[in-house]
Structures are given as C-alpha cells and as structure tokens.
Design a protein around this motif. Structure first.
Motif, PDB file in Angstrom:
ATOM      1  N   THR A 188       5.363   2.249   7.658  1.00  0.00           N
ATOM      2  CA  THR A 188       4.831   1.073   8.633  1.00  0.00           C
ATOM      3  C   THR A 188       5.720  -0.243   8.712  1.00  0.00           C
ATOM      4  OG1 THR A 188       3.589   0.089   6.702  1.00  0.00           O
ATOM      5  CG2 THR A 188       2.569   2.025   8.081  1.00  0.00           C
ATOM      6  N   LYS A 189       5.356  -1.067   9.407  1.00  0.00           N
ATOM      7  CA  LYS A 189       6.342  -2.317   9.653  1.00  0.00           C
ATOM      8  C   LYS A 189       6.355  -3.021   8.397  1.00  0.00           C
ATOM      9  CE  LYS A 189       5.718  -2.995  14.715  1.00  0.00           C
ATOM     10  NZ  LYS A 189       5.499  -3.843  15.769  1.00  0.00           N
ATOM     11  N   CYS A 190       5.221  -3.103   7.676  1.00  0.00           N
ATOM     12  CA  CYS A 190       5.448  -4.085   6.512  1.00  0.00           C
ATOM     13  C   CYS A 190       5.949  -3.236   5.175  1.00  0.00           C
ATOM     14  CB  CYS A 190       3.782  -4.483   6.122  1.00  0.00           C
ATOM     15  SG  CYS A 190       2.718  -2.977   5.710  1.00  0.00           S
ATOM     16  N   GLY A 191       6.506  -2.132   5.481  1.00  0.00           N
ATOM     17  CA  GLY A 191       7.381  -1.495   4.703  1.00  0.00           C
ATOM     18  C   GLY A 191       6.561  -0.560   3.655  1.00  0.00           C
ATOM     19  N   ASP A 192       5.344  -0.148   4.078  1.00  0.00           N
ATOM     20  CA  ASP A 192       4.576   0.626   3.158  1.00  0.00           C
ATOM     21  C   ASP A 192       5.026   2.141   3.629  1.00  0.00           C
ATOM     22  OD1 ASP A 192       3.298  -1.113   1.891  1.00  0.00           O
ATOM     23  OD2 ASP A 192       1.705  -1.272   3.216  1.00  0.00           O
ATOM     24  N   GLU A 193       4.837   3.250   2.880  1.00  0.00           N
ATOM     25  CA  GLU A 193       5.173   4.738   2.974  1.00  0.00           C
ATOM     26  C   GLU A 193       4.029   5.656   2.510  1.00  0.00           C
ATOM     27  OE1 GLU A 193       9.266   6.507   2.916  1.00  0.00           O
ATOM     28  OE2 GLU A 193       8.249   7.468   0.977  1.00  0.00           O
ATOM     29  N   PHE A 194       3.657   6.449   3.574  1.00  0.00           N
ATOM     30  CA  PHE A 194       2.398   7.183   3.303  1.00  0.00           C
ATOM     31  C   PHE A 194       3.020   8.723   3.468  1.00  0.00           C
ATOM     32  CE2 PHE A 194       0.885   3.286   4.453  1.00  0.00           C
ATOM     33  CZ  PHE A 194      -0.361   3.159   3.659  1.00  0.00           C
ATOM     34  N   VAL A 195       2.879   9.369   2.390  1.00  0.00           N
ATOM     35  CA  VAL A 195       3.327  10.834   2.343  1.00  0.00           C
ATOM     36  C   VAL A 195       2.135  11.860   2.839  1.00  0.00           C
ATOM     37  CG1 VAL A 195       4.322  12.768   0.845  1.00  0.00           C
ATOM     38  CG2 VAL A 195       5.261  10.289   0.432  1.00  0.00           C
ATOM     39  N   ALA A 196       2.419  12.565   3.603  1.00  0.00           N
ATOM     40  CA  ALA A 196       1.661  13.578   4.188  1.00  0.00           C
ATOM     41  C   ALA A 196       1.850  14.961   3.655  1.00  0.00           C
ATOM     42  CB  ALA A 196       1.454  13.657   5.909  1.00  0.00           C
ATOM     43  N   THR A 197       1.107  15.444   2.734  1.00  0.00           N
ATOM     44  CA  THR A 197       1.463  16.942   2.146  1.00  0.00           C
ATOM     45  C   THR A 197       1.292  18.045   3.456  1.00  0.00           C
ATOM     46  OG1 THR A 197      -0.395  17.018   0.990  1.00  0.00           O
ATOM     47  CG2 THR A 197       1.402  16.045  -0.190  1.00  0.00           C
TER      48      THR A 197
ATOM     49  N   SER B 276       0.818  -1.062  -0.005  1.00  0.00           N
ATOM     50  CA  SER B 276       0.056  -0.042   0.055  1.00  0.00           C
ATOM     51  C   SER B 276       0.791   1.246  -0.151  1.00  0.00           C
ATOM     52  CB  SER B 276      -0.835  -0.137   1.327  1.00  0.00           C
ATOM     53  OG  SER B 276      -1.764  -1.302   1.215  1.00  0.00           O
ATOM     54  N   GLY B 277       0.450   2.360   0.497  1.00  0.00           N
ATOM     55  CA  GLY B 277       1.017   3.591   0.452  1.00  0.00           C
ATOM     56  C   GLY B 277       0.396   4.456  -0.397  1.00  0.00           C
ATOM     57  N   GLY B 278       1.049   5.879  -0.412  1.00  0.00           N
ATOM     58  CA  GLY B 278       0.410   6.928  -1.299  1.00  0.00           C
ATOM     59  C   GLY B 278       0.712   8.048  -0.768  1.00  0.00           C
ATOM     60  N   THR B 279       0.036   9.190  -1.545  1.00  0.00           N
ATOM     61  CA  THR B 279       0.404  10.819  -1.075  1.00  0.00           C
ATOM     62  C   THR B 279      -1.144  10.978  -0.683  1.00  0.00           C
ATOM     63  OG1 THR B 279       2.266  10.923  -2.548  1.00  0.00           O
ATOM     64  CG2 THR B 279       1.113  12.774  -1.720  1.00  0.00           C
ATOM     65  N   TYR B 280      -1.244  11.936   0.686  1.00  0.00           N
ATOM     66  CA  TYR B 280      -2.090  12.326   1.088  1.00  0.00           C
ATOM     67  C   TYR B 280      -2.270  13.629   1.696  1.00  0.00           C
ATOM     68  CZ  TYR B 280      -4.355   7.520   0.668  1.00  0.00           C
ATOM     69  OH  TYR B 280      -4.583   6.245   0.249  1.00  0.00           O
ATOM     70  N   ASP B 281      -3.268  14.494   1.855  1.00  0.00           N
ATOM     71  CA  ASP B 281      -2.978  15.761   2.655  1.00  0.00           C
ATOM     72  C   ASP B 281      -2.889  15.363   3.968  1.00  0.00           C
ATOM     73  OD1 ASP B 281      -3.688  17.184   0.242  1.00  0.00           O
ATOM     74  OD2 ASP B 281      -5.782  17.106   0.691  1.00  0.00           O
ATOM     75  N   PHE B 282      -3.683  14.409   4.462  1.00  0.00           N
ATOM     76  CA  PHE B 282      -3.337  14.151   6.112  1.00  0.00           C
ATOM     77  C   PHE B 282      -3.518  12.444   6.090  1.00  0.00           C
ATOM     78  CE2 PHE B 282      -5.303  18.344   6.529  1.00  0.00           C
ATOM     79  CZ  PHE B 282      -4.534  18.859   7.790  1.00  0.00           C
ATOM     80  N   VAL B 283      -2.468  12.138   7.019  1.00  0.00           N
ATOM     81  CA  VAL B 283      -2.606  10.757   7.325  1.00  0.00           C
ATOM     82  C   VAL B 283      -2.754  10.593   8.779  1.00  0.00           C
ATOM     83  CG1 VAL B 283      -0.801   8.656   7.567  1.00  0.00           C
ATOM     84  CG2 VAL B 283      -0.644  10.325   5.700  1.00  0.00           C
ATOM     85  N   VAL B 284      -3.897   9.652   9.168  1.00  0.00           N
ATOM     86  CA  VAL B 284      -4.389   9.497  10.624  1.00  0.00           C
ATOM     87  C   VAL B 284      -3.804   8.358  10.933  1.00  0.00           C
ATOM     88  CG1 VAL B 284      -6.464   9.413  11.892  1.00  0.00           C
ATOM     89  CG2 VAL B 284      -6.428  10.747  10.312  1.00  0.00           C
TER      90      VAL B 284
END
Length: 526
Positions: free
Chosen positions: A273-282, A2-10
């Motif tokens: 995250t532990k599973c290696g996913d990255e989420f960008v918070a702009t 998973s992962g992706g770019t978002y305005d806010f990550v909760v």
C-alpha cells in the motif's frame, strides 16, 4: 504500521468487498479487507448533510440485492442479528412529463395498467402481455446474478435450445428503444420504460440495453415486496456488513490504498500500500476495485495480452452528477401528490428531446431536465427532523463536459445550481429559503469520493454488451473471475452484472470457493 499474513487479501471495502470477506471467513479462511478511504462502503455510503438530515451519497436503490438470499433469507443475519432494516415502497419509479402529467409503475400490475391507460388504452392491455413476455425471459436475464456466470459459448448453446432462450438472444442484441417501439404506441410509456434502462449509464438506443426491460417486468413478479431502502441510510447497511465481517474474524483496514501487487511464479504473493504496509496472501487476492487500477498495480507483471485488453476498456456513455438537499419542508410537486408513492421520481422531456439528450452527452452537452428524485425521509423519519425532508437530485452528465473533463472544475457549481433551479420549478412550495443544507458531487468530484469511479464512471467500467457476461472484464474469462494469474480474482462491479447495489460478489465468490474445493452451499446453510 499495519500488514500481516492472510489466506486471502480483499482489495476494496465497498459492499462487495465486505461480502467477499464474510463468505471467505465463513469458509474458515483468514481474511483482511484493505480500503483506500477512511470509511467503508465504497459507492454505497451516506452522511449527515445538515444536523439531523441523513442522505445517501452514492447508490440508493437496493432493488437488486433485495432479490438475493442475503435479503430474502437473511443469509448473513444482517437483519436478525446486525440491525439492518428495510422499508418498502409500493412503486419503484415514475415519470413526470413536461405538461406535468405522470406515469407510475406500481408493483401492482392492475394499478400500473390504470396509469398507462391515461396515455393509451391499447398500451394498457399490451403491457400485461409485455410483462408476461419478459417474466418468461427473466431466468435468462438473471444469468450470473444468483450463481457464477457461465462461459459464453455454453450459455448461448443452452439459450438456443428453447424458444424463450432464442428470444432472449434476440433481445440481447436489441436496444431498449427498439423493443419498446415494437410494443407500445405511447411515447410516455416508451420513455418511462427506457428511462429505467438508462440506469446502465448507456444510451437506450444502444444494443444490449433491452435486457434491463426484464427487470422492469420483474417489478410485477409474484412476491415482489416493492422498492426497498435501508432505514437510517446506506450507512446502516454498511455498518451491518462490517459488524458481520468482524464477528467472523475479518481484519478490516482503512486508509490502505493498494499501489503494488507483487507476482512470483505466476501468482500474486504480496499486496503493498501507499503507506508502506505489506500484506502477504498465501492463497489469493480478491479485487473489488476498478480492474484498470489492478493492472496499474501489476505493472509489467501483468500478462501483456491482458494489459492490451484492459487498455481498450470502454467507459459508460455518461456519468453522474448527484446532489442532496436538506429542506425545512416536504416538497409538493405540480403534478400532484400521487408521485410520492414512488421511490424514484424521474423527470423526462418529450421523447424526441429525451433521445437527443443522450446523443448530446457523448458530445459533451448537459441538460438539467432529466433528474431522478428520491425522498426516503418521507417513509423513514430517522433521516430528517419532523417536517423536514432530504431530497436527492441525481442527474446524468457527460464526463468530457463541453469536450474536456477539466471544465467540471470551473462549471461544476453552475450545473449543480441549474439542477436545483429545475427542481424548484417543478414544485409549488420550494424556495431558496427552504434550503437548510446541501451536498453534491460532480463527476470529477466523484473520482475523489470513490477512487474506483475512474473518469467519473460509477459502474467502474461501462456496461456495453462487449463488457458484460463472460466478457467482463476479460473476454472469455468472466466465468473464471480471473485472468492468467489464477489466484487474482475480479469480483464486484468490474465483473458481471456490473454496477449497482446488487451483491454481485456473492456470485463470484462461489467460483472462488469452488476453485479451492469449498462447496458454497455448505457455508450458507443455516
């Protein structure tokens, strides 16, 4: 992956994380929620403990959230559109004493005074004054529950300007036990009122616990519909929230345990995250997980003075040992049927033993004599087969059992069984043969059931006065809902007013939106 770019990550998919995401999405932001477990709900979940028997396994009391516009005005259409339904009980709580006498706190003030008169005619009259007294203070007690918590200095200055405010300051600096001793002669009345205050998971003799007496008085406030609980279990509350979030475009992810926050130029930019996913918070990151876990994720990127404070955070005075029993019949209590009018049936020893027990928790001792019983299936037939009953037996317990938390590994089942035996002893018709199924969590097992419950603390961090209002979680920064990293916000249980199903994130998200130039009133108006 998973992962992706978002305005806010909760971070955190409990009810506060889901609420945060909904309000942000309604404001037009692209939002995702990262939940470490394989289901949403955090500390507010339920499950089937035997075929047809649905039990709440974490939070059970929806009394605080029911006072918010989320419930009273159906602000998010959880009821009208997403199928959430509440049942209401005339009484929130009652006490059963060792001699099988009982005292019920009804929503109806006259009925409550009749109950109190069984123990003291004087206290029955005094109670009316007590309720009026605390209803006058309730506005101050509710600071930070409807809107963002104010800064501590201005809050105290405003309180000091009125007699009611000054009296509330006195109450803030008193214990529940001190206040009830000022008012009442009956130990049964004192124990019943302070017993409810101990839901803070703090000894009722500790300074700061008296503020919860205002919420006891609020039971009798005009318009109070009674004690609410969701039909079908808390799972339906969570299902309504997740459906609402998805309809507003929120991306919901399970099994995404955050273990790193990447800070650049003083701002959190990425969540890993532990599973290696990255989420960008702009724009920003909203945390509803335990604040101590947040600083573990920040590592050396956290401001040093904030790390030092977080290391000093106190846990609650005691923790929870919770069980649910699927029974083939409805329990009958020795004290009589009237106590079934209450949502929470609380057993209590005499006052001396009661207070001594709270001291023993701090020393590692355990007593099975103070469980809280709920039986929502009595009014919600969807929770149990006809003729059957789901019974929650919730007890306080020490984290360091007999001086060491590791003792829960070897003694947990023994203490679970002790509570079952105590419950049976207060009933006239329940034997082991009536047990269809059971579920339970010791304090240690709760740390696996919900990772936010570090050291078994179901409020994430303790609710001592030094960790409430503008001091929660960082001194003088509670009203900001963030520390020196301005785009990293702390909402939910690690902010004021702390644990419980209180929708506390609704207050904090108002400050978040204000920081980004959005008027909260614009996004909630129908």
């Amino acid at each position: 992956m998973s992962g992706g770019t978002y305005d806010f990550v909760v971070m955190g998919g409990g009810h506060n994380g889901l609420l945060s995401s909904i309000y942000l999405a309604k404001a037009g932001y692209k939002v995702c929620v990262l939940e470490a477990l394989d289901e949403f709900g955090g500390g507010t979940r339920s499950g089937e403990i035997a075929p047809g028997y649905i039990a709440d396994q974490g939070g059970m009391v929806h009394n605080l959230i029911s006072r918010t516009p989320i419930v009273r005005e159906d602000e998010l259409e959880l009821f009208s559109k997403y199928g959430l339904e509440y049942k209401f009980v005339d009484s929130l709580c009652c006490s059963i004493f060792p001699n099988e006498e009982h005292l019920i706190l009804y929503s109806d003030l006259d009925k409550t005074c009749e109950q109190i008169a069984k123990f003291s005619e004087r206290d029955a009259e005094t109670y009316r004054e007590f309720v009026n007294y605390f209803l006058k203070l309730s506005g101050a007690a509710a600071a930070g529950t409807a809107g963002a918590i104010p800064a501590y200095g201005p809050m105290m200055n405003v309180l000091a300007m009125s007699p009611e405010g000054r009296e509330f300051i006195r109450v803030m600096n008193s214990s529940a036990q001190q206040i009830v001793e000022e008012w009442f002669e009956s130990e049964e009345v004192r124990v019943t009122l302070t017993r409810w205050c101990t839901e803070m998971m703090i000894d009722p003799r500790q300074i700061g616990t008296a503020t919860l007496l205002a919420f006891c008085a609020a039971l009798h406030a005009p318009g109070n519909p009674g004690a609410p609980f969701p039909v079908g279990g808390c799972v339906n509350f969570v299902n309504a929230l997740t459906a609402c979030a998805r309809d507003h475009g929120v991306d919901l992810f399970t099994n995404e345990w955050v273990n790193e926050l990447v800070v650049e130029d003083g701002e959190v930019k990425r969540v890993r995250t532990k599973c290696g996913d990255e989420f960008v918070a702009t724009e920003g990151v909203i945390s509803t997980i335990n604040v101590r876990d947040v600083y573990d994720c920040l590592g050396d990127a956290a401001p040093a003075h904030e790390r030092e404070h977080i290391a000093k955070i106190k846990n609650a005075d005691f923790v929870a040992l919770n069980q649910a029993f699927a029974l083939s019949k409805i329990p009958e209590f020795k004290t009589g049927e009237a106590v079934k009018d209450s949502f929470c049936i609380e057993f209590a020893p005499d006052e001396e033993e009661y207070l001594r027990t709270f001291s023993e928790y701090l020393l590692g001792g355990f007593s099975p004599k103070l469980p809280l019983i709920t039986m929502p299936s009595l009014r919600d037939p969807s929770r149990a087969p006809e003729g059957g009953c789901v019974v929650n037996v919730y007890s306080y317990a020490p984290w360091n059992l007999d001086g060491d938390w590791h003792n829960w590994e070897t003694k947990g089942q023994e203490l679970k069984d002790a509570l079952w035996e105590f419950f049976k002893s207060r009933c006239t018709n329940i034997t082991d043969d009536d047990l269809v199924g059971r579920w339970g969590c010791t304090p240690l097992e709760y740390t696996e059931w919900n990772p936010a419950f570090r050291d078994g603390d179901i409020g994430q961090i303790g609710m001592q006065p030094s960790q409430m209002y503008d001091f929660r979680p960082l001194p003088g920064r509670g009203h900001d809902y963030h520390g020196d990293i301005e785009n990293l916000y702390f909402l939910g249980c690690s902010s004021h007013p702390g644990g419980a199903i209180a929708a506390s994130a609704r207050s904090g998200i108002q400050k978040v939106l204000e920081d980004y130039g959005v008027d909260f009133r614009d996004i909630v108006k129908k």
